[in-house]
Structures are given as structure tokens and as C-alpha cells.
Design a protein around this motif. Structure first.
Motif, mmCIF file in Angstrom:
data_model
loop_
_atom_site.group_PDB
_atom_site.id
_atom_site.type_symbol
_atom_site.label_atom_id
_atom_site.label_comp_id
_atom_site.label_asym_id
_atom_site.label_seq_id
_atom_site.Cartn_x
_atom_site.Cartn_y
_atom_site.Cartn_z
ATOM 1 N N MET A 1 0.889 -1.155 -0.014
ATOM 2 C CA MET A 1 -0.104 0.097 0.138
ATOM 3 C C MET A 1 1.117 1.147 0.059
ATOM 4 S SD MET A 1 -3.293 0.735 2.547
ATOM 5 C CE MET A 1 -2.539 0.940 3.995
ATOM 6 N N LYS A 2 0.957 2.121 -1.120
ATOM 7 C CA LYS A 2 1.753 2.886 -1.334
ATOM 8 C C LYS A 2 0.739 4.322 -1.142
ATOM 9 C CE LYS A 2 4.911 5.111 -4.697
ATOM 10 N NZ LYS A 2 5.218 5.154 -6.106
ATOM 11 N N LEU A 3 1.306 5.253 -0.744
ATOM 12 C CA LEU A 3 0.462 6.632 -0.633
ATOM 13 C C LEU A 3 0.783 7.395 -1.865
ATOM 14 C CD1 LEU A 3 -1.267 8.658 0.604
ATOM 15 C CD2 LEU A 3 0.659 9.537 1.915
ATOM 16 N N ILE A 4 -0.239 7.719 -2.686
ATOM 17 C CA ILE A 4 0.111 8.322 -4.008
ATOM 18 C C ILE A 4 0.051 10.115 -3.752
ATOM 19 C CG2 ILE A 4 -0.526 8.643 -6.323
ATOM 20 C CD1 ILE A 4 -0.940 5.591 -6.251
ATOM 21 N N ALA A 5 -1.429 10.195 -3.003
ATOM 22 C CA ALA A 5 -1.580 11.751 -2.925
ATOM 23 C C ALA A 5 -2.679 11.830 -1.798
ATOM 24 C CB ALA A 5 -2.531 12.108 -4.288
ATOM 25 N N ALA A 6 -2.854 12.898 -1.192
ATOM 26 C CA ALA A 6 -3.688 13.390 -0.274
ATOM 27 C C ALA A 6 -4.629 14.474 -0.519
ATOM 28 C CB ALA A 6 -2.931 13.611 1.230
ATOM 29 N N GLN A 7 -5.822 14.675 -0.213
ATOM 30 C CA GLN A 7 -6.569 15.682 -0.570
ATOM 31 C C GLN A 7 -7.206 16.245 0.610
ATOM 32 O OE1 GLN A 7 -7.086 17.689 -3.370
ATOM 33 N NE2 GLN A 7 -8.358 19.085 -1.924
ATOM 34 N N TYR B 1 -4.230 5.560 -2.341
ATOM 35 C CA TYR B 1 -2.997 4.578 -2.147
ATOM 36 C C TYR B 1 -3.280 3.845 -3.465
ATOM 37 C CZ TYR B 1 -2.879 5.500 2.645
ATOM 38 O OH TYR B 1 -2.711 6.141 4.146
ATOM 39 N N ASN B 2 -2.253 2.986 -3.855
ATOM 40 C CA ASN B 2 -2.367 2.273 -5.223
ATOM 41 C C ASN B 2 -3.580 1.225 -5.242
ATOM 42 O OD1 ASN B 2 -0.949 0.793 -3.654
ATOM 43 N ND2 ASN B 2 0.391 -0.165 -4.825
ATOM 44 N N ASP B 3 -4.065 0.903 -4.192
ATOM 45 C CA ASP B 3 -5.143 -0.030 -4.184
ATOM 46 C C ASP B 3 -6.422 0.407 -3.522
ATOM 47 O OD1 ASP B 3 -4.091 0.052 -1.465
ATOM 48 O OD2 ASP B 3 -4.203 -2.124 -1.282
ATOM 49 N N ARG B 4 -6.514 1.566 -2.884
ATOM 50 C CA ARG B 4 -7.814 2.176 -2.137
ATOM 51 C C ARG B 4 -7.593 3.733 -2.169
ATOM 52 N NH1 ARG B 4 -6.756 -1.318 3.174
ATOM 53 N NH2 ARG B 4 -6.046 -2.450 1.360
ATOM 54 N N ILE B 5 -9.023 4.211 -1.717
ATOM 55 C CA ILE B 5 -9.073 5.639 -1.284
ATOM 56 C C ILE B 5 -9.672 5.607 0.063
ATOM 57 C CG2 ILE B 5 -10.072 7.736 -1.831
ATOM 58 C CD1 ILE B 5 -10.120 6.974 -4.924
ATOM 59 N N VAL B 6 -8.929 6.318 0.806
ATOM 60 C CA VAL B 6 -9.261 6.133 2.463
ATOM 61 C C VAL B 6 -9.678 7.728 2.797
ATOM 62 C CG1 VAL B 6 -8.401 5.640 4.773
ATOM 63 C CG2 VAL B 6 -7.916 4.470 2.738
ATOM 64 N N SER B 7 -10.879 7.683 3.547
ATOM 65 C CA SER B 7 -11.248 8.859 4.407
ATOM 66 C C SER B 7 -11.211 8.418 5.697
ATOM 67 C CB SER B 7 -12.742 9.151 3.742
ATOM 68 O OG SER B 7 -13.745 8.376 4.314
ATOM 69 N N ARG B 8 -11.745 9.306 6.428
ATOM 70 C CA ARG B 8 -11.712 9.172 8.055
ATOM 71 C C ARG B 8 -12.378 7.953 8.338
ATOM 72 N NH1 ARG B 8 -12.414 13.489 12.555
ATOM 73 N NH2 ARG B 8 -10.352 13.940 11.677
ATOM 74 N N HIS B 9 -13.718 7.527 7.891
ATOM 75 C CA HIS B 9 -14.603 6.821 8.064
ATOM 76 C C HIS B 9 -14.733 5.583 6.889
ATOM 77 C CE1 HIS B 9 -15.341 8.536 12.011
ATOM 78 N NE2 HIS B 9 -15.491 9.735 11.379
ATOM 79 N N HIS B 10 -14.127 5.707 6.003
ATOM 80 C CA HIS B 10 -14.447 4.855 4.755
ATOM 81 C C HIS B 10 -13.050 4.592 4.000
ATOM 82 C CE1 HIS B 10 -18.289 6.814 5.240
ATOM 83 N NE2 HIS B 10 -18.887 5.743 5.113
ATOM 84 N N ILE C 1 -9.890 0.344 -4.708
ATOM 85 C CA ILE C 1 -9.816 1.303 -6.199
ATOM 86 C C ILE C 1 -10.428 0.646 -7.373
ATOM 87 C CG2 ILE C 1 -7.690 -0.027 -7.175
ATOM 88 C CD1 ILE C 1 -8.117 3.953 -6.729
ATOM 89 N N GLU C 2 -10.670 -0.761 -7.289
ATOM 90 C CA GLU C 2 -11.522 -1.315 -8.242
ATOM 91 C C GLU C 2 -12.901 -1.194 -8.497
ATOM 92 O OE1 GLU C 2 -10.858 -4.560 -5.106
ATOM 93 O OE2 GLU C 2 -9.629 -3.178 -6.340
ATOM 94 N N LYS C 3 -13.280 -0.435 -7.104
ATOM 95 C CA LYS C 3 -14.690 -0.326 -6.777
ATOM 96 C C LYS C 3 -14.953 1.405 -7.126
ATOM 97 C CE LYS C 3 -16.472 -3.970 -4.294
ATOM 98 N NZ LYS C 3 -17.480 -4.498 -3.162
ATOM 99 N N GLU D 1 -6.248 13.909 -11.150
ATOM 100 C CA GLU D 1 -5.283 13.359 -12.353
ATOM 101 C C GLU D 1 -4.546 12.222 -11.514
ATOM 102 O OE1 GLU D 1 -2.556 16.625 -13.284
ATOM 103 O OE2 GLU D 1 -4.170 17.739 -13.626
ATOM 104 N N MET D 2 -4.017 12.319 -10.411
ATOM 105 C CA MET D 2 -3.155 11.047 -9.866
ATOM 106 C C MET D 2 -4.271 9.811 -9.881
ATOM 107 S SD MET D 2 -0.242 12.274 -9.523
ATOM 108 C CE MET D 2 0.282 10.948 -8.662
ATOM 109 N N PHE D 3 -5.477 10.077 -9.317
ATOM 110 C CA PHE D 3 -6.420 8.850 -9.418
ATOM 111 C C PHE D 3 -6.563 8.349 -10.805
ATOM 112 C CE2 PHE D 3 -10.649 7.497 -10.315
ATOM 113 C CZ PHE D 3 -10.559 6.474 -9.859
#
Length: 93
Positions: A1-7, A33-42, A46-48, A86-88
């Protein structure tokens, strides 16, 4: 799990008190991340996540829409998330 960007985004809650209505902002961050997007509660695999879009509002930031297989999640942002989007899109190619 690699961090790519933060918003950064803001969660706005309305609170009612005897003296009136108040809006309370809670600063949060959305992580890509390369395999997911994470918020505080979710966490969204990435495939969804089908797409992201942005709609500016009154020149004071705007709304970031995260389109997933389970529906659309909306995040209030104070600065443009164009680089995050863009990064996504580069990640899902």
C-alpha cells in the motif's frame, strides 16, 4: 500500500444552540493509495471507484464527487482537487 496523493476536505456539521445555528468545520484528509482511497470513516477499494469529478462553488472551493459502485460520496474541499483527480486517473490506467 503506497500513498500516492492526499486531498484535504472539510466535514461541516450544523449545531443548534439556544443562541442560534452554528456551523462547525472538521478538517480531514482523503488519501489515495495504489489499491484504495481512504477517508476518516471509509475505505474504497480502487476497483470499486469508477471516477472522480469536481464542481467549484462560489469561488470558495467546491465539491469533490467520488463515484463508486455503491453510490456517490461527496466531499467539501476548500482548494481544487484537480491534481488528486489526475493522480487517481493515472493510477487506474
Amino acid at each position: 500500500m503506497k500513498l500516492i496523493a492526499a486531498q484535504p476536505y472539510v466535514k461541516v456539521d450544523r449545531q443548534i444552540a439556544r443562541t442560534g445555528l452554528y456551523y462547525v468545520e472538521d478538517d480531514r484528509t482523503l488519501y489515495l493509495y495504489n489499491d484504495r482511497i481512504v477517508s476518516r470513516h471509509h475505505a474504497f477499494p480502487i476497483e470499486k471507484v469508477w471516477d472522480m469529478s469536481y464542481r467549484p462553488v462560489n469561488g470558495k472551493g467546491g465539491l469533490l464527487y467520488l463515484h463508486t459502485s455503491e453510490g456517490v460520496n461527496v466531499y467539501t474541499v476548500k482548494q481544487s482537487p484537480e491534481r488528486f483527480i489526475e493522480m487517481f486517473r493515472e493510477t487506474i490506467k
